[in-house]
Design an enzyme around this catalytic site. Structure first.
Site, PDB file in Angstrom:
ATOM      1  N   LYS A 164      97.871  29.136  64.069  1.00  0.00           N
ATOM      2  CA  LYS A 164      98.282  30.319  63.337  1.00  0.00           C
ATOM      3  C   LYS A 164      97.463  30.531  61.920  1.00  0.00           C
ATOM      4  O   LYS A 164      97.232  29.629  61.105  1.00  0.00           O
ATOM      5  CB  LYS A 164      99.776  30.004  62.828  1.00  0.00           C
ATOM      6  CG  LYS A 164     100.407  31.281  62.265  1.00  0.00           C
ATOM      7  CD  LYS A 164     101.518  31.025  61.668  1.00  0.00           C
ATOM      8  CE  LYS A 164     101.238  31.072  60.038  1.00  0.00           C
ATOM      9  NZ  LYS A 164     100.776  31.991  59.465  1.00  0.00           N
ATOM     10  N   GLU A 169      94.859  20.096  53.722  1.00  0.00           N
ATOM     11  CA  GLU A 169      94.005  20.411  52.497  1.00  0.00           C
ATOM     12  C   GLU A 169      94.576  21.552  51.629  1.00  0.00           C
ATOM     13  O   GLU A 169      95.117  22.593  51.963  1.00  0.00           O
ATOM     14  CB  GLU A 169      92.780  21.154  53.329  1.00  0.00           C
ATOM     15  CG  GLU A 169      92.125  20.359  54.435  1.00  0.00           C
ATOM     16  CD  GLU A 169      91.351  18.943  53.290  1.00  0.00           C
ATOM     17  OE1 GLU A 169      91.073  19.196  52.341  1.00  0.00           O
ATOM     18  OE2 GLU A 169      90.892  18.056  54.283  1.00  0.00           O
ATOM     19  N   CYS A 195      89.341  27.668  47.082  1.00  0.00           N
ATOM     20  CA  CYS A 195      89.941  26.685  46.647  1.00  0.00           C
ATOM     21  C   CYS A 195      88.918  25.557  45.953  1.00  0.00           C
ATOM     22  O   CYS A 195      89.369  24.876  45.141  1.00  0.00           O
ATOM     23  CB  CYS A 195      90.789  25.689  47.897  1.00  0.00           C
ATOM     24  SG  CYS A 195      89.523  25.343  48.996  1.00  0.00           S
ATOM     25  N   GLU A 248      97.595  26.113  39.524  1.00  0.00           N
ATOM     26  CA  GLU A 248      96.640  26.961  40.164  1.00  0.00           C
ATOM     27  C   GLU A 248      97.069  28.105  39.923  1.00  0.00           C
ATOM     28  O   GLU A 248      98.119  28.744  40.335  1.00  0.00           O
ATOM     29  CB  GLU A 248      96.614  26.341  41.716  1.00  0.00           C
ATOM     30  CG  GLU A 248      95.498  27.157  42.534  1.00  0.00           C
ATOM     31  CD  GLU A 248      95.416  26.742  43.798  1.00  0.00           C
ATOM     32  OE1 GLU A 248      96.475  26.791  44.584  1.00  0.00           O
ATOM     33  OE2 GLU A 248      94.353  26.433  44.510  1.00  0.00           O
TER      34      GLU A 248
HETATM   35  P1  NAD Z   1     100.210  29.078  51.911  1.00  0.00           P
HETATM   36  O1  NAD Z   1     100.635  27.771  51.968  1.00  0.00           O
HETATM   37  O2  NAD Z   1     101.066  30.436  51.283  1.00  0.00           O
HETATM   38  O3  NAD Z   1      99.848  29.326  53.396  1.00  0.00           O
HETATM   39  C1  NAD Z   1      98.922  28.896  54.405  1.00  0.00           C
HETATM   40  C2  NAD Z   1      99.412  28.860  55.907  1.00  0.00           C
HETATM   41  O4  NAD Z   1     100.557  28.227  55.876  1.00  0.00           O
HETATM   42  C3  NAD Z   1      99.742  30.508  56.224  1.00  0.00           C
HETATM   43  O5  NAD Z   1      99.386  30.557  57.527  1.00  0.00           O
HETATM   44  C4  NAD Z   1     100.997  30.435  56.011  1.00  0.00           C
HETATM   45  O6  NAD Z   1     101.526  31.240  56.924  1.00  0.00           O
HETATM   46  C5  NAD Z   1     101.417  29.065  56.407  1.00  0.00           C
HETATM   47  N1  NAD Z   1     102.608  28.639  56.018  1.00  0.00           N
HETATM   48  C6  NAD Z   1     103.539  28.782  54.708  1.00  0.00           C
HETATM   49  N2  NAD Z   1     104.453  28.169  54.612  1.00  0.00           N
HETATM   50  C7  NAD Z   1     104.771  27.151  55.845  1.00  0.00           C
HETATM   51  C8  NAD Z   1     105.493  26.383  56.361  1.00  0.00           C
HETATM   52  N3  NAD Z   1     106.634  26.149  55.531  1.00  0.00           N
HETATM   53  N4  NAD Z   1     105.531  25.779  57.467  1.00  0.00           N
HETATM   54  C9  NAD Z   1     104.257  26.084  58.235  1.00  0.00           C
HETATM   55  N5  NAD Z   1     103.341  27.057  57.848  1.00  0.00           N
HETATM   56  C10 NAD Z   1     103.510  27.724  56.625  1.00  0.00           C
HETATM   57  O7  NAD Z   1      98.667  29.326  51.297  1.00  0.00           O
HETATM   58  P2  NAD Z   1      97.961  30.615  51.070  1.00  0.00           P
HETATM   59  O8  NAD Z   1      98.661  31.398  50.081  1.00  0.00           O
HETATM   60  O9  NAD Z   1      97.730  31.361  52.441  1.00  0.00           O
HETATM   61  O10 NAD Z   1      96.646  29.951  50.595  1.00  0.00           O
HETATM   62  C11 NAD Z   1      96.123  29.722  49.253  1.00  0.00           C
HETATM   63  C12 NAD Z   1      96.291  28.255  49.009  1.00  0.00           C
HETATM   64  O11 NAD Z   1      95.465  27.647  50.078  1.00  0.00           O
HETATM   65  C13 NAD Z   1      95.665  27.928  47.506  1.00  0.00           C
HETATM   66  O12 NAD Z   1      96.594  26.949  47.198  1.00  0.00           O
HETATM   67  C14 NAD Z   1      94.420  27.396  47.886  1.00  0.00           C
HETATM   68  O13 NAD Z   1      93.987  26.124  46.956  1.00  0.00           O
HETATM   69  C15 NAD Z   1      94.873  26.634  49.219  1.00  0.00           C
HETATM   70  N6  NAD Z   1      93.468  26.317  49.959  1.00  0.00           N
HETATM   71  C16 NAD Z   1      92.989  25.130  50.002  1.00  0.00           C
HETATM   72  C17 NAD Z   1      91.896  24.762  50.739  1.00  0.00           C
HETATM   73  C18 NAD Z   1      91.394  23.308  50.843  1.00  0.00           C
HETATM   74  O14 NAD Z   1      90.491  23.032  51.532  1.00  0.00           O
HETATM   75  N7  NAD Z   1      91.672  22.437  50.013  1.00  0.00           N
HETATM   76  C19 NAD Z   1      91.167  25.707  51.156  1.00  0.00           C
HETATM   77  C20 NAD Z   1      91.576  27.068  51.099  1.00  0.00           C
HETATM   78  C21 NAD Z   1      92.840  27.384  50.500  1.00  0.00           C
END
Ligand code: NAD
Length: 481
Positions: A173, A248, A282, A384
């Site tokens: 997804k 991650e 990130c 963050e």
């Molecule tokens: P998010 O957690 O809101 O969403 C990420 C993904 O997870 C999306 O596809 C979302 O639909 C899904 N999701 C959300 N809640 C869920 C749940 N309860 N169960 C299953 N899936 C769920 O994050 P975002 O706003 O899309 O991305 C930004 C975040 O990602 C920031 O915190 C950033 O630091 C982090 N990030 C981390 C890395 C890394 O490598 N550590 C890389 C890129 C982004």
């Protein structure tokens, strides 16, 4: 209006409940496509197809898996311009960045793990003349991969490619905020001849279809990149089911700058590491720690360089800072800038919403923002923000620099600047951080372990770490007597 479809069992299909979500072009602030609002039924169908495909795919010779993945990589390269344009439109990032970083990295991910499929080694442990042990690593079965919006195709492919290379079938997804390039990838997989059901791409909301993937009993491992908040929710469901988990998560990365650094190189890199992709990476540094003796010099030069960054239409060649990905995220960043002021921070440059003339007049743009004067433990320096906002913090000693660097719940990455190699090694060993760049930032060798400590994640991606995550391990012990 573009109608995105799910990719299940090798076909592009509508969500079973027939529901869709709006998808916005953040540069225009307008809806331009509809994304499937998938649910449990779609997950169930995808899992069935993935299970049906598993026996054949897991027994497909590694050379053949490699060939198909290479073909997908070639097709991504052929469609570079198209993919870069839709990535930029969907996410708000400068087209130049999508063209040079995001899309090339997506094909590189496919190539890298295609070759990993044929090079994945196993170990043997010999017990002198009594027995030989060997490690058997086999594909797990059906696995789930969930990715965020900030580097859409780049991170989506980074998650799915080791899973496919290791012989698993995948239910994946992408973020509902940036679904377009994953939809295009579905078409590419069909064109490349990826067998039906090996990769299934479902679109929709995290708490709905994402959560349904996480809790499905037939999905045995979850590779997730996203926020620490969602990571916690996922772990709370998946851990009691004893699923393998790779998380991650977020960061609050420190840049640590010593007076003896190569100033020009540091300055140029720090501008990038602060504001590339609107600070929505990130790995961006958001707390800039500077040795006191060069604090004023750094501040003046940094502000001058940041003021030169052109903010505006992501499709224009000289744009360096594009649109913020969504209205919700735009509001979150503005809230944090306001909060920083209330906490006593002084805005040195930026801090405002930008009104771009022309076609982007209703888009969501924020100036690159530099703040000083805040204590290490205030919300601005602890949470963050994930946008074009950085703080400057002076330090006096090496010990204090390490303390400040380690002073948040996060531990993802750092960029450390010094010419003193002994100090660099010393500090690297003391940081509670998974990815340490010395005199550079975002130099990536895809073989290296990638991931964070503390609330920044669990497990490591990259190279064999990722291949091992997506395999089940058996020790086979054979008596020689
Ligand atoms: P998010 O957690 O809101 O969403 C990420 C993904 O997870 C999306 O596809 C979302 O639909 C899904 N999701 C959300 N809640 C869920 C749940 N309860 N169960 C299953 N899936 C769920 O994050 P975002 O706003 O899309 O991305 C930004 C975040 O990602 C920031 O915190 C950033 O630091 C982090 N990030 C981390 C890395 C890394 O490598 N550590 C890389 C890129 C982004």
């Amino acid at each position: 209006m573009i109608q995105i479809q799910n990719y299940i069992g090798g076909k592009l299909i509508a969500p079973l409940a027939g529901k869709y979500l709006d998808n916005y072009d953040p540069s225009l602030g307008e809806i331009y496509s509809h994304v499937p609002d998938s649910d449990e039924q779609d997950v169930e169908l995808a899992v069935q197809h993935a299970q049906n495909a598993f026996e054949k795919w897991s027994n497909t010779p590694a050379e053949e898996r490699c060939r198909i993945m290479m073909r997908i990589a070639d097709l991504i390269d052929e469609k570079l311009e198209h993919l870069a344009a839709i990535e930029s439109t969907d996410q708000g990032k400068p087209l130049s960045l999508a063209r040079t970083v995001d899309i090339p990295r997506a094909s590189q991910n496919f190539r890298f793990f295609a070759t990993a499929a044929v090079q994945f080694p196993s170990e043997a442990h010999l017990m002198e003349s009594s027995a030989v042990n060997y490690t058997l690593r086999q594909p797990i079965g059906v696995v789930g991969c969930i990715s965020p919006w900030n580097l859409p195709l780049y991170l989506f492919t980074w998650k799915i490619t080791p899973a496919l290379a290791a012989g698993n079938c995948v239910v994946a997804k992408p973020s509902e905020v940036t679904p377009m390039t994953a939809f295009e990838l579905s078409k590419i997989c069909i064109e490349a001849g990826l067998p039906d059901g090996v990769l299934n791409i479902l679109h929709g909301l995290g708490p709905k279809v994402g959560a349904a993937i996480v809790k499905h009993p037939a999905i045995k491992a979850i590779g997730f990149t996203g926020s620490t908040r969602a990571g916690k929710e996922i772990a709370s469901v998946a851990a009691p089911m004893f699923k393998k988990l790779s998380l991650e998560l977020g960061g609050k990365n420190p840049n640590i700058i010593f007076a003896d650094c190569d100033f020009e190189k540091m300055l140029k890199t720090t501008v990038n590491s602060s504001f590339q992709n609107q600070g929505e990476i990130c790995l961006c540094g958001s707390r800039i720690l500077i040795e006191k003796s060069i604090y004023e010099k750094f501040k003046t030069s940094f502000i001058a360089e940041v003021k030169k960054l052109k903010i505006g239409d992501p499709l224009e060649a000289d744009t360096k800072v594009g649109a913020i990905v969504s209205k919700q995220h735009f509001e979150k960043i503005n809230y944090h800038i306001q909060l920083a002021k209330e906490e006593g921070g002084k805005i040195l440059t930026g801090g405002n919403v930008v009104k771009v003339n022309g076609r982007c007049e209703n888009g969501w743009f924020i100036e690159p923002t530099i703040i000083e004067g805040l204590p290490w433990n205030c919300i601005t320096n602890q949470e963050e923000i994930f946008g074009p906002v950085v703080t400057l913090i002076p330090f006096e000693t090496e010990e204090q620099a390490v303390q400040l660097a380690n002073s948040t719940e996060y531990g993802l990455s750092t960029s450390l600047w010094t010419q003193n190699l002994s100090r660099a090694h010393r500090i690297a060993a003391q940081l509670q951080i998974g990815i340490i760049w010395i005199n550079c930032w975002l130099m990536r060798d895809l073989r290296t372990p990638f991931g964070g400590m503390k609330s920044s994640g669990v497990g490591r991606e990259g190279g064999y770490e990722a291949m091992r995550f997506f395999t089940e391990v058996k020790n086979v012990c054979i008596s020689l007597k």
